[in-house]
Design a protein around this motif. Structure first.
Motif, PDB file in Angstrom:
ATOM      1  N   GLU A 149       0.829  -1.200   0.000  1.00  0.00           N
ATOM      2  CA  GLU A 149       0.000   0.000   0.000  1.00  0.00           C
ATOM      3  C   GLU A 149       0.863   1.250   0.000  1.00  0.00           C
ATOM      4  N   LEU A 150       0.504   2.194  -0.850  1.00  0.00           N
ATOM      5  CA  LEU A 150       1.030   3.542  -0.755  1.00  0.00           C
ATOM      6  C   LEU A 150      -0.013   4.364  -0.016  1.00  0.00           C
ATOM      7  N   ARG A 151       0.378   4.924   1.098  1.00  0.00           N
ATOM      8  CA  ARG A 151      -0.536   5.743   1.905  1.00  0.00           C
ATOM      9  C   ARG A 151      -0.048   7.186   1.859  1.00  0.00           C
ATOM     10  N   THR A 152      -0.923   8.079   1.461  1.00  0.00           N
ATOM     11  CA  THR A 152      -0.550   9.480   1.334  1.00  0.00           C
ATOM     12  C   THR A 152      -1.535  10.373   2.074  1.00  0.00           C
ATOM     13  N   VAL A 153      -1.017  11.491   2.545  1.00  0.00           N
ATOM     14  CA  VAL A 153      -1.842  12.555   3.116  1.00  0.00           C
ATOM     15  C   VAL A 153      -1.405  13.838   2.426  1.00  0.00           C
ATOM     16  N   VAL A 154      -2.258  14.332   1.543  1.00  0.00           N
ATOM     17  CA  VAL A 154      -1.933  15.513   0.734  1.00  0.00           C
ATOM     18  C   VAL A 154      -3.083  16.507   0.842  1.00  0.00           C
ATOM     19  N   PRO A 155      -2.824  17.747   1.273  1.00  0.00           N
ATOM     20  CA  PRO A 155      -3.901  18.739   1.379  1.00  0.00           C
ATOM     21  C   PRO A 155      -4.493  19.082   0.015  1.00  0.00           C
ATOM     22  N   ASP A 156      -5.803  19.324  -0.018  1.00  0.00           N
ATOM     23  CA  ASP A 156      -6.441  19.774  -1.246  1.00  0.00           C
ATOM     24  C   ASP A 156      -6.330  21.299  -1.341  1.00  0.00           C
ATOM     25  N   ALA A 214     -19.308   0.241 -10.227  1.00  0.00           N
ATOM     26  CA  ALA A 214     -18.170  -0.646  -9.969  1.00  0.00           C
ATOM     27  C   ALA A 214     -17.030  -0.387 -10.944  1.00  0.00           C
ATOM     28  N   THR A 215     -17.351  -0.153 -12.212  1.00  0.00           N
ATOM     29  CA  THR A 215     -16.298   0.084 -13.196  1.00  0.00           C
ATOM     30  C   THR A 215     -15.579   1.405 -12.925  1.00  0.00           C
ATOM     31  N   ALA A 216     -16.313   2.410 -12.441  1.00  0.00           N
ATOM     32  CA  ALA A 216     -15.695   3.694 -12.129  1.00  0.00           C
ATOM     33  C   ALA A 216     -14.736   3.556 -10.951  1.00  0.00           C
ATOM     34  N   VAL A 217     -15.125   2.784  -9.947  1.00  0.00           N
ATOM     35  CA  VAL A 217     -14.252   2.535  -8.794  1.00  0.00           C
ATOM     36  C   VAL A 217     -13.010   1.779  -9.248  1.00  0.00           C
ATOM     37  N   ARG A 218     -13.201   0.783 -10.088  1.00  0.00           N
ATOM     38  CA  ARG A 218     -12.084  -0.008 -10.614  1.00  0.00           C
ATOM     39  C   ARG A 218     -11.060   0.865 -11.312  1.00  0.00           C
ATOM     40  N   ASP A 219     -11.523   1.865 -12.045  1.00  0.00           N
ATOM     41  CA  ASP A 219     -10.661   2.665 -12.905  1.00  0.00           C
ATOM     42  C   ASP A 219     -10.029   3.867 -12.222  1.00  0.00           C
ATOM     43  N   LEU A 220     -10.330   4.111 -10.954  1.00  0.00           N
ATOM     44  CA  LEU A 220      -9.850   5.317 -10.289  1.00  0.00           C
ATOM     45  C   LEU A 220      -8.325   5.430 -10.281  1.00  0.00           C
ATOM     46  N   ALA A 221      -7.625   4.311 -10.110  1.00  0.00           N
ATOM     47  CA  ALA A 221      -6.163   4.328 -10.072  1.00  0.00           C
ATOM     48  C   ALA A 221      -5.597   3.308 -11.051  1.00  0.00           C
ATOM     49  N   ARG A 222      -6.283   3.105 -12.159  1.00  0.00           N
ATOM     50  CA  ARG A 222      -5.904   2.108 -13.165  1.00  0.00           C
ATOM     51  C   ARG A 222      -5.092   2.766 -14.267  1.00  0.00           C
ATOM     52  N   GLY A 223      -3.796   2.658 -14.184  1.00  0.00           N
ATOM     53  CA  GLY A 223      -2.873   3.342 -15.084  1.00  0.00           C
ATOM     54  C   GLY A 223      -2.042   4.340 -14.290  1.00  0.00           C
ATOM     55  N   PRO A 224      -0.785   4.585 -14.692  1.00  0.00           N
ATOM     56  CA  PRO A 224       0.112   5.405 -13.871  1.00  0.00           C
ATOM     57  C   PRO A 224      -0.311   6.854 -13.688  1.00  0.00           C
ATOM     58  N   GLY A 225      -0.937   7.448 -14.717  1.00  0.00           N
ATOM     59  CA  GLY A 225      -1.420   8.816 -14.567  1.00  0.00           C
ATOM     60  C   GLY A 225      -2.553   8.908 -13.569  1.00  0.00           C
ATOM     61  N   ARG A 226      -3.481   7.975 -13.663  1.00  0.00           N
ATOM     62  CA  ARG A 226      -4.602   7.945 -12.725  1.00  0.00           C
ATOM     63  C   ARG A 226      -4.124   7.629 -11.314  1.00  0.00           C
ATOM     64  N   PHE A 227      -3.160   6.703 -11.218  1.00  0.00           N
ATOM     65  CA  PHE A 227      -2.615   6.356  -9.899  1.00  0.00           C
ATOM     66  C   PHE A 227      -1.983   7.587  -9.250  1.00  0.00           C
ATOM     67  N   GLY A 228      -1.190   8.312 -10.023  1.00  0.00           N
ATOM     68  CA  GLY A 228      -0.563   9.508  -9.486  1.00  0.00           C
ATOM     69  C   GLY A 228      -1.591  10.536  -9.043  1.00  0.00           C
ATOM     70  N   GLN A 229      -2.621  10.729  -9.841  1.00  0.00           N
ATOM     71  CA  GLN A 229      -3.672  11.676  -9.492  1.00  0.00           C
ATOM     72  C   GLN A 229      -4.401  11.232  -8.234  1.00  0.00           C
ATOM     73  N   ALA A 230      -4.680   9.936  -8.125  1.00  0.00           N
ATOM     74  CA  ALA A 230      -5.362   9.404  -6.942  1.00  0.00           C
ATOM     75  C   ALA A 230      -4.536   9.609  -5.685  1.00  0.00           C
ATOM     76  N   SER A 231      -3.222   9.465  -5.807  1.00  0.00           N
ATOM     77  CA  SER A 231      -2.352   9.610  -4.632  1.00  0.00           C
ATOM     78  C   SER A 231      -2.268  11.045  -4.147  1.00  0.00           C
ATOM     79  N   GLY A 232      -2.504  11.999  -5.051  1.00  0.00           N
ATOM     80  CA  GLY A 232      -2.391  13.412  -4.700  1.00  0.00           C
ATOM     81  C   GLY A 232      -0.985  13.961  -4.854  1.00  0.00           C
ATOM     82  N   LEU A 233      -0.001  13.111  -5.119  1.00  0.00           N
ATOM     83  CA  LEU A 233       1.384  13.561  -5.268  1.00  0.00           C
ATOM     84  C   LEU A 233       1.575  14.205  -6.635  1.00  0.00           C
ATOM     85  N   ARG A 234       2.321  15.308  -6.659  1.00  0.00           N
ATOM     86  CA  ARG A 234       2.451  16.079  -7.891  1.00  0.00           C
ATOM     87  C   ARG A 234       3.907  16.435  -8.185  1.00  0.00           C
TER      88      ARG A 234
END
Length: 236
Positions: free
Chosen positions: A29-36, A138-158
């Motif tokens: 698991e990658l666990r992140t805490v990033v302010p919005d 279900a498909t939208a949840v599946r795709d939230l971090a599916r692919g490196p760009g989406r994963f990066g966006q989901a993590s909040g790291l920039r």
């Protein structure tokens, strides 16, 4: 949600070659805490289901022509040459922030790209980052971090603000924190093959450095990089 036993990653566990360490990150698991933008910080937990290994110039027995560090150290890839456990966050196609775990001894470049994952914590925060409107199918949840760009966006790291953040120490960096948690019992059902979208021979079976949890729905689809399919046929 995963119930597998996890522990904080150590630098020793990440000190080997990226191609050897990469399978051990599956199920981690990658666990992140990033302010919005409003200053509210939520913890997000992403279970890794797909990763790719990359080596730098002079790393390992086989030169990796697909790596950002293939020609040596530059301002862009400097984090890859540093202490294991830091995160190399780079910009892809001028748009997507992609996240890598630095591996190998300091001074020897190596990184593991986090290609895809499952959101196991902080779903609401990820949905906002991804611009997804609830209720999510279900498909939208599946795709939230599916692919490196989406994963990066989901993590909040920039990129560039979070490039170099330490996921072993977990200390605050540019207002954010990141932690890498590894499985006590590594995933056994691991599939491997060519890396996705990597050009030329570096994207062929000569470099089966992509690892994923077999059958996991969050794993991204394979696609050939420029000239890779032709190089694969020529090398067969």
């Amino acid at each position: 949600m995963s119930t597998d036993a996890l522990h904080r990653a150590t630098r020793a566990e990440l000190s080997g070659l990226a191609v050897d360490v990469a399978p051990l990150l599956l199920g981690a698991e990658l666990r992140t805490v990033v302010p919005d933008s409003g200053g509210l910080a939520s913890e997000v937990r992403l279970r890794l289901t797909e990763v790719e290994a990359y080596h730098g110039h002079g790393t390992g027995p086989l030169a990796d022509p697909g790596s950002h560090a293939r020609m040596g150290r530059t301002a862009r890839n400097a984090t890859m040459w540093g202490e294991p456990g830091h995160l190399y966050v780079y910009l892809s196609h001028g748009i997507h922030s992609c996240v890598n775990v630095v591996c190998g001894p300091e001074g020897q470049a190596g990184g593991i790209l986090m290609r895809a994952g499952e959101v196991v914590g902080g779903l609401d925060a990820v949905a906002v980052r991804r611009g997804a409107t609830p209720p999510l199918r279900a498909t939208a949840v599946r795709d939230l971090a599916r692919g490196p760009g989406r994963f990066g966006q989901a993590s909040g790291l920039r990129h560039p603000i979070h490039d170099g953040i330490d996921a072993v120490a977990g200390e605050e960096f540019a207002g954010a924190r990141a932690e890498l948690w590894l499985r006590d019992d590594p995933v056994r059902d691991v599939a491997t093959g060519p890396r996705v979208g990597v050009a030329g021979v570096a994207g062929t079976e000569a470099f089966p450095w992509r690892f994923w949890i077999a059958g996991d729905p969050t794993v991204s689809p394979f696609r050939w990089g420029r000239g890779a399919q032709a190089a694969s046929v020529e090398g067969a």
